[in-house]
Design a protein around this motif. Sequence first.
Motif, PDB file in Angstrom:
ATOM      1  N   LEU A 283      41.985 102.806 -16.377  1.00 54.35           N
ATOM      2  CA  LEU A 283      43.250 101.768 -16.599  1.00 54.35           C
ATOM      3  C   LEU A 283      43.726 101.809 -17.890  1.00 54.35           C
ATOM      4  CD1 LEU A 283      41.707  98.648 -15.076  1.00 54.35           C
ATOM      5  CD2 LEU A 283      43.280  99.522 -14.223  1.00 54.35           C
ATOM      6  N   PHE A 284      43.221 102.439 -18.741  1.00 53.77           N
ATOM      7  CA  PHE A 284      43.856 102.698 -20.176  1.00 53.77           C
ATOM      8  C   PHE A 284      44.388 104.125 -20.525  1.00 53.77           C
ATOM      9  CE2 PHE A 284      41.062  99.088 -19.624  1.00 53.77           C
ATOM     10  CZ  PHE A 284      41.888  98.247 -20.082  1.00 53.77           C
ATOM     11  N   ARG A 285      44.821 104.665 -19.581  1.00 54.81           N
ATOM     12  CA  ARG A 285      45.205 106.163 -19.757  1.00 54.81           C
ATOM     13  C   ARG A 285      46.562 106.197 -20.608  1.00 54.81           C
ATOM     14  NH1 ARG A 285      43.560 110.664 -18.173  1.00 54.81           N
ATOM     15  NH2 ARG A 285      45.196 112.395 -17.661  1.00 54.81           N
ATOM     16  N   HIS A 286      47.183 105.201 -20.493  1.00 57.27           N
ATOM     17  CA  HIS A 286      48.468 104.941 -21.201  1.00 57.27           C
ATOM     18  C   HIS A 286      48.729 103.776 -21.954  1.00 57.27           C
ATOM     19  CE1 HIS A 286      49.749 108.530 -19.547  1.00 57.27           C
ATOM     20  NE2 HIS A 286      49.860 107.989 -18.419  1.00 57.27           N
TER      21      HIS A 286
END
Lengths: 250, 250
Positions: free
Chosen positions: B242-245
Amino acid sequence: MLLAQAPDGVPMISGGDDLAAVLAPVLGALSWPDGSTGLADGDVVVVASKVVAKAERRLVPARDDAERDAAIAAQTVRVVAERDRPDGGVLRIVETPQGLVMAAAGVDTSDVPPGTALLLPEDPDASARRLRRGLHARLGARPGVLVTDTAGRPWRRGVADLAIGAAGVVLLLDMRGEKDAYGRALQSSIIATADEIAAAAELVKGKVAGRPVAVVRGMGHLVTTEDGEGARSLVRPPEEDLFRHAVTDD
Amino acid sequence: MLLAQAPDGVPMISGGDDLAAVLAPVLGALSWPDGSTGLADGDVVVVASKVVAKAERRLVPARDDAERDAAIAAQTVRVVAERDRPDGGVLRIVETPQGLVMAAAGVDTSDVPPGTALLLPEDPDASARRLRRGLHARLGARPGVLVTDTAGRPWRRGVADLAIGAAGVVLLLDMRGEKDAYGRALQSSIIATADEIAAAAELVKGKVAGRPVAVVRGMGHLVTTEDGEGARSLVRPPEEDLFRHAVTDD
């Protein structure tokens, strides 16, 4: 040497229990490899937020998904990330009133009576201070106390325990004044010692063994006479937070 | 009971050193509270990536900021987040070739000769397997081995140690088959055991004490005969991330 153990025999905790009164006999009976028993100054008592929350009557009705979702919504200050789940629900990572970033606002439906859900302690630092005072009054020793919970991490699989409440424990060990072997200041030099103690304690507490409390010995240099500012201070201020908003590409 | 200690007396590591040959005498001389000495089956040897990288000749020139930035760029697969720093530089959180998300790609300028920087081990899982084989050959015991590094965490202040290489250690303890006291499946049930062992080890190793290796005893249920799939498998796959970008609002 660091030693950590989690005693068996902690009674089931119910709403209204005085946690120090319940835990003192169990902690007072601990045996250590050097032949000593009980708690000593400089020990850290690490207790799962679940039993703190139960003692503090944080159970709420959750008879169906709608009631559970309402409980989570009421504990949500800010949605950090969300994504549809295969089962039709929504996975939501949120910030709680305690400043924690957790899935489902830390609302727990494991190991609670059917039809209920357990909220986090309202003020886990106050819970830690209260337990510290109570253990000191009953056992004489003045341990540090951590209240811990379990959280996922971005980018890495699996969950790990964190300190969400603290009294008398050095939360961050600032090594920035220290020099390396070449006389230069250290990088990466504010160590999250309380979270590392929480992780060590989780290894002996486990999740289903009925061992919600552990004692970590050998870290007396991280235990203070004063209660200190509490684990709330571990929350990164918004202006330092590079991950305040997340974008998902699904 | 979990026990963790970090021996003094580890020699300074230089490029080309055989880490097992250097560490075996130090680890073989460890004393334990029960009167035993040395390493035993089921122990976990936790070694800082810094000494692994030094032994593996991962020092590169970094005579100025440009050379250091070039070293970081060469170890950057993907920029996850960045922000201007008050000093005019840029703080960049990136994914490394090892799949790790770290500030400055894990490139280390502490405790290395002036004018150099230290890259992470190229394949920390292979490093862990090699050290495990070497310690087994020299000492007879078959410990698990973790190679650890230090990383910041979103939302929380301070840094903590993580397992970036592993051999013979249960990295994730899957409790999903277990039931709570009410007969329901557990939530939050894949425990990041290797990272928790890394955290416990950090508490005794510290950063400046010249103690780059620790041994954790009492976690034999997490040590396996097979080397296993390695810490690379701890990296969350992109489709679960969920925190790729990250988006920063500065």
